[in-house]
Write an enzyme that holds these catalytic residues in place. Sequence first.
Site, PDB file in Angstrom:
ATOM      1  N   ASP A 136      24.038  31.912  59.834  1.00 12.30           N
ATOM      2  CA  ASP A 136      23.049  33.287  60.237  1.00 12.30           C
ATOM      3  C   ASP A 136      24.160  34.305  59.338  1.00 12.30           C
ATOM      4  O   ASP A 136      25.167  34.245  59.366  1.00 12.30           O
ATOM      5  CB  ASP A 136      23.090  33.654  61.509  1.00 12.30           C
ATOM      6  CG  ASP A 136      21.738  34.198  62.092  1.00 12.30           C
ATOM      7  OD1 ASP A 136      21.436  35.312  61.214  1.00 12.30           O
ATOM      8  OD2 ASP A 136      21.480  34.067  63.070  1.00 12.30           O
ATOM      9  N   ASP A 233      19.465  37.631  58.337  1.00 14.01           N
ATOM     10  CA  ASP A 233      19.337  38.788  59.611  1.00 14.01           C
ATOM     11  C   ASP A 233      18.549  40.065  59.150  1.00 14.01           C
ATOM     12  O   ASP A 233      19.036  40.528  58.099  1.00 14.01           O
ATOM     13  CB  ASP A 233      20.462  39.105  60.231  1.00 14.01           C
ATOM     14  CG  ASP A 233      20.232  39.811  61.751  1.00 14.01           C
ATOM     15  OD1 ASP A 233      19.742  39.092  62.704  1.00 14.01           O
ATOM     16  OD2 ASP A 233      20.748  40.945  61.855  1.00 14.01           O
ATOM     17  N   GLU A 288      14.636  36.881  57.983  1.00 14.10           N
ATOM     18  CA  GLU A 288      14.020  37.435  59.168  1.00 14.10           C
ATOM     19  C   GLU A 288      13.432  38.766  58.622  1.00 14.10           C
ATOM     20  O   GLU A 288      14.176  39.917  58.699  1.00 14.10           O
ATOM     21  CB  GLU A 288      14.955  37.533  60.362  1.00 14.10           C
ATOM     22  CG  GLU A 288      14.313  38.371  61.540  1.00 14.10           C
ATOM     23  CD  GLU A 288      15.209  39.093  62.511  1.00 14.10           C
ATOM     24  OE1 GLU A 288      14.704  39.232  63.656  1.00 14.10           O
ATOM     25  OE2 GLU A 288      16.346  39.502  62.200  1.00 14.10           O
ATOM     26  N   HIS A 350      15.524  33.342  69.873  1.00 11.03           N
ATOM     27  CA  HIS A 350      16.533  33.956  70.845  1.00 11.03           C
ATOM     28  C   HIS A 350      16.100  35.543  71.222  1.00 11.03           C
ATOM     29  O   HIS A 350      17.012  36.084  72.298  1.00 11.03           O
ATOM     30  CB  HIS A 350      18.127  33.892  70.468  1.00 11.03           C
ATOM     31  CG  HIS A 350      18.407  34.709  69.345  1.00 11.03           C
ATOM     32  ND1 HIS A 350      17.656  34.232  67.834  1.00 11.03           N
ATOM     33  CD2 HIS A 350      18.734  35.918  68.994  1.00 11.03           C
ATOM     34  CE1 HIS A 350      17.949  34.997  66.993  1.00 11.03           C
ATOM     35  NE2 HIS A 350      18.597  36.201  67.592  1.00 11.03           N
ATOM     36  N   ASP A 351      15.297  36.086  70.575  1.00  9.83           N
ATOM     37  CA  ASP A 351      15.096  37.620  70.922  1.00  9.83           C
ATOM     38  C   ASP A 351      13.924  37.991  71.771  1.00  9.83           C
ATOM     39  O   ASP A 351      13.479  38.679  72.032  1.00  9.83           O
ATOM     40  CB  ASP A 351      14.901  38.237  69.402  1.00  9.83           C
ATOM     41  CG  ASP A 351      16.094  38.329  68.868  1.00  9.83           C
ATOM     42  OD1 ASP A 351      17.223  38.226  69.105  1.00  9.83           O
ATOM     43  OD2 ASP A 351      15.984  38.285  67.459  1.00  9.83           O
TER      44      ASP A 351
HETATM   45  C1  GLC Z   1      18.159  40.230  64.693  1.00  7.82           C
HETATM   46  C2  GLC Z   1      18.620  39.333  65.528  1.00  7.82           C
HETATM   47  C3  GLC Z   1      19.108  39.942  66.965  1.00  7.82           C
HETATM   48  C4  GLC Z   1      19.921  41.024  66.517  1.00  7.82           C
HETATM   49  C5  GLC Z   1      19.567  41.944  65.596  1.00  7.82           C
HETATM   50  C6  GLC Z   1      20.600  42.963  64.982  1.00  7.82           C
HETATM   51  O1  GLC Z   1      16.727  41.000  65.122  1.00  7.82           O
HETATM   52  O2  GLC Z   1      17.763  38.142  65.701  1.00  7.82           O
HETATM   53  O3  GLC Z   1      19.554  39.092  67.823  1.00  7.82           O
HETATM   54  O4  GLC Z   1      20.026  41.937  67.798  1.00  7.82           O
HETATM   55  O5  GLC Z   1      18.913  41.429  64.439  1.00  7.82           O
HETATM   56  O6  GLC Z   1      21.336  42.122  64.096  1.00  7.82           O
END
Ligand code: GLC
Length: 559
Positions: A136, A233, A288, A350-351
């Site tokens: 990541d 991310d 993402e 995970h979110d």
């Molecule tokens: C992304 C991650 C999340 C995190 C956010 C800030 O959305 O998946 O878990 O809190 O970025 O880094």
Amino acid sequence: MTTVIASVPMNVNVRPTVPAGAMPGPPADPSQTVEATRDTSLWWKSAVVYQIYPRSFADANGDGVGDLAGIIERLDHVRALGADTIWISPIYRSPMADAGYDISDYCDVDPVFGSLADADRLIGEAHARGLRVLLDFVPNHTSDQHPWFIESRSSRDNPKRDWYIWRDQPNDWRAALGAGSAWTWDEATGQYYLHLFLPQQPDLNWRNPEVVQAMHGVLRFWLDRGVDGFRIDVAHCTGKDPTFADHPRCLAGEPLADFNDDPYSHEVLRGIRKLVDSYPGDRVLVGEVNIRSTATVVQYYGAGDELHMSFNFPPLDAPWDPVVFRTCIREVDALLQPAQAWPTWVLSNHDNERHRTRYGGSMRRARAAAVMLLTLRGTPFIFQGEELGLEDVVVEPGQRVDPGGRDGPRGPIPWDFAPPHGWRAARTWLPFPPEAAALSVQTQWSQPSSMLHLYRTLIETRRASPALRLGSWEELPSPPEVLAYCRRHGDDERVVCINFAERPLPIDLEGDWRVAIDSLPEGLDRRFDGMLQPEQAVLLEPLHRPRPQPQQQRQPLQP
Ligand code: GLC
């Protein structure tokens, strides 16, 4: 039920389709790679990616938090499942304000997870099993404890002041995770700094060339250690509107990270892509782009010079509803295909609430969804535990850990039937998900009808079928509550029918088909009679297809 395993065609390669010499590992078995060498497409198009959330995967040192040594111990689970790539959520040094997404050293491993030597060992052990490794990469923000930020906030004329985003006046931008304003006042230097997430996660200023250079150095650090790519991310957040104009959507309460879409993020991605492409072995970037608009997401593939793949999140929020899925799948097909942008499919991460929980706790629906996830056109991502049909953890108010309220999907994986389910501590950092014993890995390996075997069979079947891995996608006429589609590649052809309704429904298909995979224990290897049971999904093969010869079959692998 059913012996799902026995009826699966196993006549083709079971190894990832890896270009020769791209990955360290054992010498390829020529009998297994014939098809791989014929397949000229890129490995990540055929990949099945398994997301590991390291805190909750496996714990080797017995402190109740997962670690890298634990991951190594359980790599054979991923391999037995049939996934060929792992993406590991952040493992770097972090004060853990946002569970590792607040990084204080990108080039070291947090002691809670182990050491850099463990990371090297993990990369090596994964490669030795034919598994690729994605890390990541968190480019938008660091921790407020990162030495860069400590310097930046030390005085207005510190050389690193401009590495972050400082302003005399805040605008209306809102932070995610319920953190309120995206600006925090720094008493000592009398300015506000920007953070699209928690105040402990200050945003880097990617318009400063020194930041670009330093972050490229981070990428090189891990690429040189052999990782096969990165999940990026919030890839759409590094560029911000340079005028810092107020945004009406923020005024209405939406965090900027949900829709930020400045052209500069594309420039940042082009720079990262160039760097990654300069390494051998087709390293990959999957971003993402957390914007719920497929049309916007497509832009982040650039002209083949930004992301290789982008997450597209509408299915992650989707309820069990044929209209929502049909719309979203059609949209992906209509928008990504002409742009030659390769899709991804994700039901859980995970979110977000786990999809079985989102579908009202229904295992039946989750099983049908698995058939859909692994037969759509594009690379599927499996979030650890969905192959067990896990639901969200029930977290009492006093046990809450995540400031953003996302503990639910993050419960520890139950490995063994008996408590503490293969964990070595009296107490894990979060409680186990419901039905931990019945849904444990150990239990499910012993039950041919389990969700785990359904996933395994689907992945194996996908790997064996060029149509499922790389073929075209075409929707077939069906009743409104049924989604039916055909996948085709050369003379390989498969049909998938998913009945979202709670009642049986007929579907009229041309030709004769046999049931190769059934989400329900209805019995396989039967002629498809045109009836779908409530919330049933089937994968069909042409009835008169030559069957695999016994000597070409292989035993299912177990860890
Ligand atoms: C992304 C991650 C999340 C995190 C956010 C800030 O959305 O998946 O878990 O809190 O970025 O880094």
